[in-house]
Design an enzyme around this catalytic site. Structure first.
Site, PDB file in Angstrom:
ATOM      1  N   TYR A 105      -3.480  38.145 -17.584  1.00 18.36           N
ATOM      2  CA  TYR A 105      -3.745  38.383 -16.161  1.00 18.36           C
ATOM      3  C   TYR A 105      -5.230  38.161 -15.901  1.00 18.36           C
ATOM      4  O   TYR A 105      -6.075  38.780 -16.540  1.00 18.36           O
ATOM      5  CB  TYR A 105      -3.344  39.816 -15.819  1.00 18.36           C
ATOM      6  N   TYR A 127     -15.859  45.211  -5.859  1.00 15.24           N
ATOM      7  CA  TYR A 127     -14.563  44.795  -6.402  1.00 15.24           C
ATOM      8  C   TYR A 127     -14.685  44.542  -7.904  1.00 15.24           C
ATOM      9  O   TYR A 127     -13.872  45.015  -8.701  1.00 15.24           O
ATOM     10  CB  TYR A 127     -14.067  43.544  -5.680  1.00 15.24           C
ATOM     11  N   HIS A 171     -13.164  46.793 -11.401  1.00 12.79           N
ATOM     12  CA  HIS A 171     -12.318  46.156 -12.406  1.00 12.79           C
ATOM     13  C   HIS A 171     -12.960  46.131 -13.792  1.00 12.79           C
ATOM     14  O   HIS A 171     -12.399  45.569 -14.724  1.00 12.79           O
ATOM     15  CB  HIS A 171     -11.988  44.714 -11.988  1.00 12.79           C
ATOM     16  N   TRP A 202      -3.913  50.729  -5.371  1.00  8.48           N
ATOM     17  CA  TRP A 202      -3.952  50.070  -4.059  1.00  8.48           C
ATOM     18  C   TRP A 202      -4.784  50.878  -3.069  1.00  8.48           C
ATOM     19  O   TRP A 202      -5.595  50.316  -2.341  1.00  8.48           O
ATOM     20  CB  TRP A 202      -2.550  49.891  -3.511  1.00  8.48           C
TER      21      TRP A 202
END
Length: 107
Positions: free
Chosen positions: A44, A21, A25, A80
């Site tokens: 963010y 993960y 990113h 997604w």
């Protein structure tokens, strides 16, 4: 200038997926970052709780309508699908998330 809307929510990683993960990113796709920015998203961040594999996300956005419209973009739908193997998701591949209610804020 309008006050930014603060959004906070939690998501859930699948066991053993934290490193992947993070890798996905670092960095996020430039076209996804551009989409977020063009849809009024600022400041963010996503944080990881190693004990529970829960993710805490915080973002500021110019409007709820712009925030919601991100989900309709092609790049968001691709992201997604790319992230689906790593976390709990909904039938449309969006991450399962629980919104949090702000109870305190200070500037």
């Amino acid at each position: 200038m309008n006050e930014m809307i603060r959004k906070a929510f939690v998501m859930q990683l699948l066991p053993g997926q934290a490193d992947e993960y993070r890798r996905r990113h670092d960095p996020i796709w430039p076209e996804l970052q551009a989409t977020l920015t063009s849809h009024g998203v600022r400041n963010y961040s996503i944080f990881h709780d190693r004990e529970s594999d829960r993710l805490f996300a915080y973002a500021e956005t110019e409007s709820e309508e712009l925030w919601q419209s991100i989900a309709q973009t092609e790049v968001c739908r691709r992201w997604w699908a790319y992230m689906k193997p790593l976390m709990l998701t909904n039938p449309d591949d969006s991450p399962q998330s629980t919104g949090l209610v702000e109870v305190f804020h200070i500037d």
